[in-house]
Design a protein around this motif. Structure first.
Motif, PDB file in Angstrom:
ATOM      1  N   UNK A  94      39.645  45.411  42.589  1.00  0.00           N
ATOM      2  CA  UNK A  94      40.043  44.318  41.692  1.00  0.00           C
ATOM      3  C   UNK A  94      41.031  44.821  40.641  1.00  0.00           C
ATOM      4  N   UNK A  95      41.899  43.927  40.199  1.00  0.00           N
ATOM      5  CA  UNK A  95      42.852  44.265  39.143  1.00  0.00           C
ATOM      6  C   UNK A  95      42.730  43.258  38.005  1.00  0.00           C
ATOM      7  N   UNK A  96      43.114  43.656  36.783  1.00  0.00           N
ATOM      8  CA  UNK A  96      43.083  42.713  35.658  1.00  0.00           C
ATOM      9  C   UNK A  96      44.098  41.590  35.857  1.00  0.00           C
ATOM     10  N   UNK A  97      43.926  40.525  35.100  1.00  0.00           N
ATOM     11  CA  UNK A  97      44.853  39.397  35.118  1.00  0.00           C
ATOM     12  C   UNK A  97      45.357  39.184  33.701  1.00  0.00           C
ATOM     13  N   UNK A  98      46.669  39.177  33.533  1.00  0.00           N
ATOM     14  CA  UNK A  98      47.277  39.003  32.212  1.00  0.00           C
ATOM     15  C   UNK A  98      48.167  37.765  32.204  1.00  0.00           C
ATOM     16  N   UNK A  99      47.902  36.857  31.259  1.00  0.00           N
ATOM     17  CA  UNK A  99      48.645  35.610  31.147  1.00  0.00           C
ATOM     18  C   UNK A  99      49.186  35.496  29.727  1.00  0.00           C
TER      19      UNK A  99
END
Length: 536
Positions: A94-99
């Protein structure tokens, strides 16, 4: 933004079967009928949700297309000069999500002009007055909301407006002008270069959008310690018009916008960021209590409001993708959500602006890059992830003696001059390690917060990693870039002295800088203090 509506009881009808038959039912039978009606209502609501959100056939498909048609879209990034890198996947892949969430001050519609003030700015390019990075951890168990004050002076890279084709040269200015220099994609690129954090998506919302969303959500609770009225004064013109009594108030529509725009009554722009964090935390708590399946009319209101209010980067420009993002955010417990403001200091060039507090801001950016939680509520950490991540992943293609390495001096910061001859000094270290073709770039000093090794194409990845290993530079700071023609070592402000790159201790969960103004999402006790001039 979640599309999740508020819980409400299914409406009861008059003249049901009990009424038509006449006579009273036994208590047990009435309860059974109520349970059946609730189950039918839930099944019906779930069916409508599937039609509206997932887009099946017939009218449902047409409505789904209608919602998709509401959404405005744009390019994710408006330039190639990104210095960010993706965070490596965790053990589960899994990878982080940046918005990046951007609040626009556009006055270029009648609706926005009515809400936003001066006609003098009609036709002007919009400014990014609110900028906030939403970081969802790789395991989706924690989240952070990070604000950068609008008056922060930063390096802005070259950006190209995708609509007009106009190219804006790189400059040094306050960060809120980025939206006017090529759109949200330029704001995203500026954030990436400042933080080193790869940003997956952006969303923008204007004044009218805030009002629509606040109404659709059903209001958000905010709190002040004194009566507040943000009005013009003899010495300070303007003001949001916010007028509330001491204590907690549920704000909707224009009043919600006034809360988010208030600055003078809180004291300054930094306190405005705190008020915005408190609003968003309260909104998230409200949405987490609501249930999408029991009120489809409200669901449609939220869907309409969200799709009309947001402009998004094109890769998330569908109802389903926005809904999925909202549900991911909703899954994070409130006590694992932390809001912070970038640590900053007064700008030595302009007392009305700020610049990053280099050491503390870098620490926070490192936590985001390494996906370290901003809170301490996640329990004991597991085994150290990514063991061996600082070892080269590829073999060099050339012997060190044959590899050309350009060394650049980027030790200049917003508050300190570049270290003289720094590129030459580090170049000598490389010569001693066998890199006979290493040479210093004498074209001038640059400004980079962090030391990086860049390479232009995949065939030189192993060579760049070998250079980093020789100097003790982490592999996470080796980046492919179209902005270099060969392996290039950029000596940043984090390496101003010494022959070996300084080792840094890994950040720990919750170990935030003291001046980050952290607010936990579960904290319902926070209230804004009102500057004395604006009390009534």
């Amino acid at each position: 933004m979640s599309l999740t509506p508020k819980v409400s009881e299914p409406p009861t009808r008059s003249g049901g079967r009990a009424g038509r038959r006449g006579g009273a039912r036994r208590a047990g039978g009435a309860k059974t009928d109520r349970r059946r009606r609730r189950r039918r209502a839930l099944r019906w609501s779930a069916t409508v949700l599937a039609v509206v959100i997932l887009g099946t056939a017939g009218a449902g498909y047409l409505y789904y297309q209608h919602l998709n048609g509401n959404i405005q879209k744009g390019a994710r990034a408006n330039g190639d000069d990104s210095k960010a890198h993706r965070t490596a996947p965790n053990a589960a892949g899994q990878t982080p999500l940046n918005i990046l969430l951007i609040g626009s001050d556009s006055r270029n519609s009648k609706e926005n002009l009515k809400l936003g003030g001066s006609r003098d700015h009609v036709g002007d390019p919009p400014l990014a007055d609110v900028q906030m990075l939403i970081h969802l951890s790789a395991d989706r168990k924690s989240a952070a909301m990070v604000s950068i004050p609008r008056d922060t002076r930063v390096h802005i890279p070259e950006c190209k407006d995708p609509e007009t084709g106009k190219t804006y040269p790189q400059t040094n200015d306050i960060i809120n002008v980025t939206l006017a220099r090529g759109g949200a994609g330029c704001t995203l690129l500026t954030w990436e270069n400042l933080t080193g954090v790869y940003i997956d998506h952006w969303m923008t919302i204007d004044f009218a959008g805030v009002v629509r969303m606040a109404d659709a959500i059903g209001g958000v609770d905010v709190c002040v310690n004194q009566n507040v009225w943000d009005h013009p004064t003899p010495s300070v013109p303007g003001g949001s018009g916010l007028k509330l009594k001491k204590g907690t108030t549920n704000v909707k529509g224009e009043q919600a916008l006034q809360w988010l725009r208030t600055r003078h009554a809180w004291g300054d722009d930094l306190m405005r960021a705190r008020a915005q964090h408190m609003y968003l935390n309260s909104m998230i708590r409200t949405l987490k209590k609501q249930n999408v399946f029991t009120d489809t009319g409200r669901l449609m209101d939220l869907a309409e409001a969200a799709t009309k209010s947001l402009k998004v980067s094109e890769e998330i420009g569908t109802v389903k993708k926005l809904y999925d993002l909202g549900m991911q955010m909703k899954s994070v417990p409130a006590d694992r959500i932390t809001s912070v403001t970038m640590p900053n200091v007064k700008d030595p060039q302009n007392g009305n602006h700020v610049v990053p507090d280099e050491a503390n801001a870098d620490k926070m950016w490192q936590m985001l890059q390494d996906d370290v939680p901003f809170d301490k509520n996640g329990g004991k950490p597991g085994a150290k992830k990514d063991a061996g991540k600082d070892k080269p992943a590829k073999k060099p293609s050339l012997d060190p003696a044959r590899l050309g390495v350009l060394v650049q001096n980027a030790t200049r910061t917003s508050t300190e001059a570049a270290v003289p001859q720094r590129a030459s000094a580090v170049g000598q270290v490389l010569l001693q390690k066998g890199y006979a073709r290493a040479q210093a770039d004498t074209s001038g000093s640059l400004a980079e917060d962090k030391t990086v090794v860049r390479y232009p194409s995949a065939d030189l990845a192993g060579d760049a990693q070998a250079v980093a290993e020789a100097l003790g530079i982490p592999m996470s700071q080796v980046q492919q870039s179209t902005g270099v023609s060969g392996v290039t070592l950029v000596v940043g402000a984090d390496w101003r002295t010494g022959a070996k790159y300084p080792k840094k201790s890994e950040p720990k969960a919750g170990d935030l800088p003291a001046n980050a103004d952290a607010v936990n999402g579960s904290d319902t006790t926070k209230c804004m203090d009102v500057y004395s001039v604006y009390r009534w």
